[in-house]
Design a protein around this motif. Sequence first.
Motif: not given
Length: 565
Positions: A230-241
């Motif tokens: 997102s522009g110079g930023n990052f959003k990180v998702f991690v799947l939670e089992p």
Amino acid sequence: MRYVVPKRTLTYADTLEAVGLGSLLEEITGSEVRLMDRGDRYVLEGKQPDPSPDWPSITPGYPFIYLKADGEMPAGQVMDYEREREKANQLKEFRQATGKKQLKLVQALAEQGLSEPPSPLPEYRMASFLASMRKGWSSDKQLFRWIKANPEPVNTWAANRLGGDEAIETPQSLPDISNSQVFNPISGKGVHRPKPDSTTAGSISSEAIDPFAEWMKFRGAYKSMLPYRSGGNFKVFVLEPSDIVVSHLVGVFKALRELNLWGGIQLDIEAALRLTEILIHHSDVMGNQIPLRNRRPRDVVRGLHQAYFQSLGTAAALMNYSFAALPSWFEIRNRDDANAFIGIIHEHIGDKRRDGVTGCLRSLNEDHSGDVPVLQQYRKWLTTGEAVDFLDFCYGFALHQMERLGRDEWVKAMSTDNLNIIFGRGYQMQDIIENQGFQSVARAVRNATVYALSFQKQSRRSREVQFGLAQKWKQKIRGGKEELVAAICDFVHQYNWESEKLDASADGSNSGSRRIHHKVKTQELDEVIRLVNDKGAELVGMLLLAYGYARAPRTEQAETESETS
């Protein structure tokens, strides 16, 4: 055999370690490994591995992101980062160009025998994220080279750890593995200080770093982590089992990775709902592998860890950490239930597989300050699953809907059919929503608001538009049962009077037929008053607003069309 991964940080670092260990076990045994969340730990169940001398050479389990500065290219799974970046840039430029000229340019290219440039490898997105976050960190690359160069010590190391011997010393030749906040978000701001004022990539002491656990996180990151720029930023998702076979989780992850998602709050919402949709499509009720029958999606995959890394110029820092749960509206027992669940998702965010099928939330713009609270409320409902949160969203969406209709702008209303599924099956409110009086008053609200405004915009004969009805009722709801009942009675009186007036007008016309406009009967109004007294003003009032601004089935719409024609 069972293996346990304790939740030491309560962040996605624990999840990455568990997924990575599961993938290692599947590689060694060649069999499925079940991964279960047990509150304070993850439990992995799978086949007992053969004695380590019979194991094949263990792979690193993740790609080596190669740059020219890395020197000699190692053997194994290697990604040439520069080449993949060039492919990504070419594809981006092509799509931007075709996007401006729409289908005509695409058709022209097709006629010339040209096609879209090839896509970069699926792992490129993760590689791009790491490239922005490294700042000199390269432990994953050093470990990769060591694993490829030392197959026997690697097998011995893994065998000792899988045998439960954590006290054994790490191999002497193992390179130093340092911490990275990409894989350990707990090492962001404020780890060592009561008030956050700085961050460093190595804020966790090297003595506290477990190289084997870090290796598992590297493996797990390429099987469950999704970074979005997102522009110079990052959003990180991690799947939670919650309870799923590791290879099945990886399959769902790969399907989600293929989707082109973007946005801020919209991204949070769409990622959770698309993950749910993919999970259902991959489930046994749809003829596939993942056991979902008689369970809710959240029982299989609990949700998504979310971390937001903001660029601070020379480095990026973790600025926000949260968790978004998957929706758990109702239990999926068969294919009809699965299709109903997917139908709600498509109504809210559209169908990615079919062009032009957009959802109700698409008209909400994150750049408009008035729309942001509505989106935030929807995201809150996804997380909590509470009916009151969905009702608050419906109220906010009703205001948005009237604003858009008033400006002759596109907006898609939620359907009463899907509201019936959510409130009936999800929250067991059949005694309210199936009540004849409730349905009649809700229909009256629809006719006096969204339908009346739509007909007015089409220059068709219409009753007076009840602007501000939702705000007025919301205020009366706060005042209690008596105030809400009085407001409903006033509205019904006005509505019925208008209906009588329209009937009389139709009688006096030369159309040759008499049209009977909908009216709320006395006994129907009595039933609504009884519901308010029994169930409470807030619940019944907010439900009336949710249904009153929703889209009715075609039969009711046809009747209303006939009344106003």
